[in-house]
Scaffold this motif. Structure first.
Motif, PDB file in Angstrom:
ATOM      1  N   SER A 112       0.842  -1.197   0.000  1.00  0.00           N
ATOM      2  CA  SER A 112       0.000   0.000   0.000  1.00  0.00           C
ATOM      3  C   SER A 112       0.872   1.239   0.000  1.00  0.00           C
ATOM      4  CB  SER A 112      -0.905  -0.001   1.239  1.00  0.00           C
ATOM      5  OG  SER A 112      -1.440   1.281   1.487  1.00  0.00           O
ATOM      6  N   PRO A 113       0.519   2.272  -0.785  1.00  0.00           N
ATOM      7  CA  PRO A 113       1.292   3.520  -0.744  1.00  0.00           C
ATOM      8  C   PRO A 113       1.267   4.180   0.625  1.00  0.00           C
ATOM      9  CG  PRO A 113      -0.100   3.440  -2.692  1.00  0.00           C
ATOM     10  CD  PRO A 113      -0.517   2.296  -1.814  1.00  0.00           C
ATOM     11  N   GLN A 114       0.237   3.923   1.427  1.00  0.00           N
ATOM     12  CA  GLN A 114       0.140   4.531   2.750  1.00  0.00           C
ATOM     13  C   GLN A 114       0.804   3.694   3.842  1.00  0.00           C
ATOM     14  OE1 GLN A 114      -2.795   4.207   0.746  1.00  0.00           O
ATOM     15  NE2 GLN A 114      -2.354   6.264  -0.021  1.00  0.00           N
ATOM     16  N   LYS A 115       0.841   2.370   3.668  1.00  0.00           N
ATOM     17  CA  LYS A 115       1.288   1.503   4.756  1.00  0.00           C
ATOM     18  C   LYS A 115       2.407   0.547   4.364  1.00  0.00           C
ATOM     19  CE  LYS A 115      -3.171   1.590   7.143  1.00  0.00           C
ATOM     20  NZ  LYS A 115      -4.278   0.785   7.728  1.00  0.00           N
ATOM     21  N   GLY A 116       2.955   0.671   3.167  1.00  0.00           N
ATOM     22  CA  GLY A 116       4.020  -0.239   2.760  1.00  0.00           C
ATOM     23  C   GLY A 116       3.510  -1.667   2.692  1.00  0.00           C
ATOM     24  N   GLU A 163       3.851   5.864  13.177  1.00  0.00           N
ATOM     25  CA  GLU A 163       4.846   6.386  12.256  1.00  0.00           C
ATOM     26  C   GLU A 163       6.131   6.809  12.943  1.00  0.00           C
ATOM     27  OE1 GLU A 163       2.949   9.450  10.099  1.00  0.00           O
ATOM     28  OE2 GLU A 163       1.441   8.146   9.244  1.00  0.00           O
ATOM     29  N   SER A 169       5.878   4.638   6.868  1.00  0.00           N
ATOM     30  CA  SER A 169       4.680   3.875   6.533  1.00  0.00           C
ATOM     31  C   SER A 169       4.569   3.530   5.060  1.00  0.00           C
ATOM     32  CB  SER A 169       3.439   4.670   6.956  1.00  0.00           C
ATOM     33  OG  SER A 169       3.400   5.908   6.274  1.00  0.00           O
ATOM     34  N   ASP A 170       5.422   4.098   4.212  1.00  0.00           N
ATOM     35  CA  ASP A 170       5.179   3.941   2.779  1.00  0.00           C
ATOM     36  C   ASP A 170       6.309   3.247   2.042  1.00  0.00           C
ATOM     37  OD1 ASP A 170       7.047   5.916   3.008  1.00  0.00           O
ATOM     38  OD2 ASP A 170       6.117   7.286   1.575  1.00  0.00           O
ATOM     39  N   TRP A 171       7.224   2.570   2.746  1.00  0.00           N
ATOM     40  CA  TRP A 171       8.294   1.897   2.034  1.00  0.00           C
ATOM     41  C   TRP A 171       8.463   0.463   2.521  1.00  0.00           C
ATOM     42  CZ3 TRP A 171      12.279   0.175   5.086  1.00  0.00           C
ATOM     43  CH2 TRP A 171      12.558   0.856   6.273  1.00  0.00           C
ATOM     44  N   THR A 198       9.941   2.928  -2.058  1.00  0.00           N
ATOM     45  CA  THR A 198       8.645   3.546  -1.807  1.00  0.00           C
ATOM     46  C   THR A 198       7.587   2.861  -2.666  1.00  0.00           C
ATOM     47  OG1 THR A 198       9.645   5.678  -1.286  1.00  0.00           O
ATOM     48  CG2 THR A 198       7.339   5.692  -1.946  1.00  0.00           C
ATOM     49  N   VAL A 199       6.428   2.609  -2.077  1.00  0.00           N
ATOM     50  CA  VAL A 199       5.315   2.021  -2.813  1.00  0.00           C
ATOM     51  C   VAL A 199       4.558   3.143  -3.517  1.00  0.00           C
ATOM     52  CG1 VAL A 199       3.224   0.623  -2.665  1.00  0.00           C
ATOM     53  CG2 VAL A 199       5.135   0.175  -1.102  1.00  0.00           C
ATOM     54  N   GLY A 224      -0.094   0.585  -5.096  1.00  0.00           N
ATOM     55  CA  GLY A 224      -0.287  -0.626  -4.317  1.00  0.00           C
ATOM     56  C   GLY A 224      -0.756  -1.792  -5.165  1.00  0.00           C
TER      57      GLY A 224
END
Length: 253
Positions: free
Chosen positions: A27-31, A131, A136-138, A235-236, A239
């Motif tokens: 996920s782009p927000q949660k990796g 965080e 959260s995004d990688w 980085t995502v 997703g």
């Protein structure tokens, strides 16, 4: 040369051994969904770690200061929010609880209080990482061919789990990943971008099988390679679901 995803690892609790997955969702927000959701802290830390407070201020436990954590695995069920704690290599859980409730978190915390002991430093408590402890995004990636070259210098076999990376790839040339900075890739249904090096830390000194320190890997890296890069942080961007055996392919429009 075909580069494929050899393993997917997530760490529901920071410092414990990985939960090995056949497939996962990025996920782009949660990796990697479900990765490093929780940490352990001694003392008066609450269940939620405030964003403004540093991990050191909360006495957070990890392999750098508590190698016994390597004896345990944490398995997390996304649907039921149930956390299982297992001794490495065993199937029967030592403890199990829903961690979306105060009672469940308290039961898990009590298990660690019994397991780690030494209450003089404060009882360990399960806290939500949020965080402050993990971006959260990688996701993190290591190249197994590069690890083989590190083994050559170390003159011993090294379990890839020492490096605590989410994704293990095979089929790439040794150290090829050092040239990928800024590059974008397709992996399964996701799109990733290599954004920064993954540096070797003191947690890699702990043998994940023995739960003991048996090497100074950051020092070996500096002496043998003049750097401490053991992989990449990605980085995502988009997703999607990934699975073992997926190809890592350069992004094309």
């Amino acid at each position: 040369m075909t580069i494929t995803l050899a393993a997917i690892n997530r760490y529901p609790i920071k410092g414990l051994k990985a939960q090995v997955l056949e497939s996962a969702r990025l996920s782009p927000q949660k990796g990697l969904i479900g990765d490093r959701l929780f940490s352990l802290a001694r003392g008066s830390a609450g269940y939620n770690l405030p964003h403004h407070m540093s991990p050191s201020a909360m006495s957070v436990l990890d392999l750098e200061n508590e190698e016994r954590l390597a004896k345990l695995e944490a398995h997390y069920d996304d649907d039921t929010q149930t956390l299982q704690l297992l001794r490495s290599g065993q199937r029967r859980p030592l403890a199990q609880a829903r961690v979306d409730t105060p009672l469940g978190r308290s039961l898990i915390s009590q298990f660690f209080a019994d397991f780690l002991g030494d209450s003089r430093r404060g009882l360990p408590r399960l806290i939500e990482s949020e965080e402050a402890l993990a971006p959260s995004d990688w996701v993190s990636l290591i190249n197994l061919s590069s690890l083989k070259d590190i083994e050559r210098v170390a003159r011993q076999q090294l379990d890839p789990e020492r490096l605590r990376a989410n994704l293990w790839i095979e089929g790439a040339d040794p150290w090829e990943e050092r040239e990928w900075q800024g590059s974008r890739f397709h992996l399964g249904n996701a799109v990733l971008q290599a954004t920064s090096p993954l540096e070797c830390t003191a947690s890699a000194n702990v043998n994940p099988r023995e739960a003991q320190r048996d090497i100074n890997l950051p020092l070996l890296m500096r002496k043998g390679f003049m750097h401490q890069q053991v992989g990449l942080q990605l980085t995502v961007l988009e997703g999607g679901r990934i699975k073992q055996g997926d190809r890592l392919q350069p992004f094309t429009q």
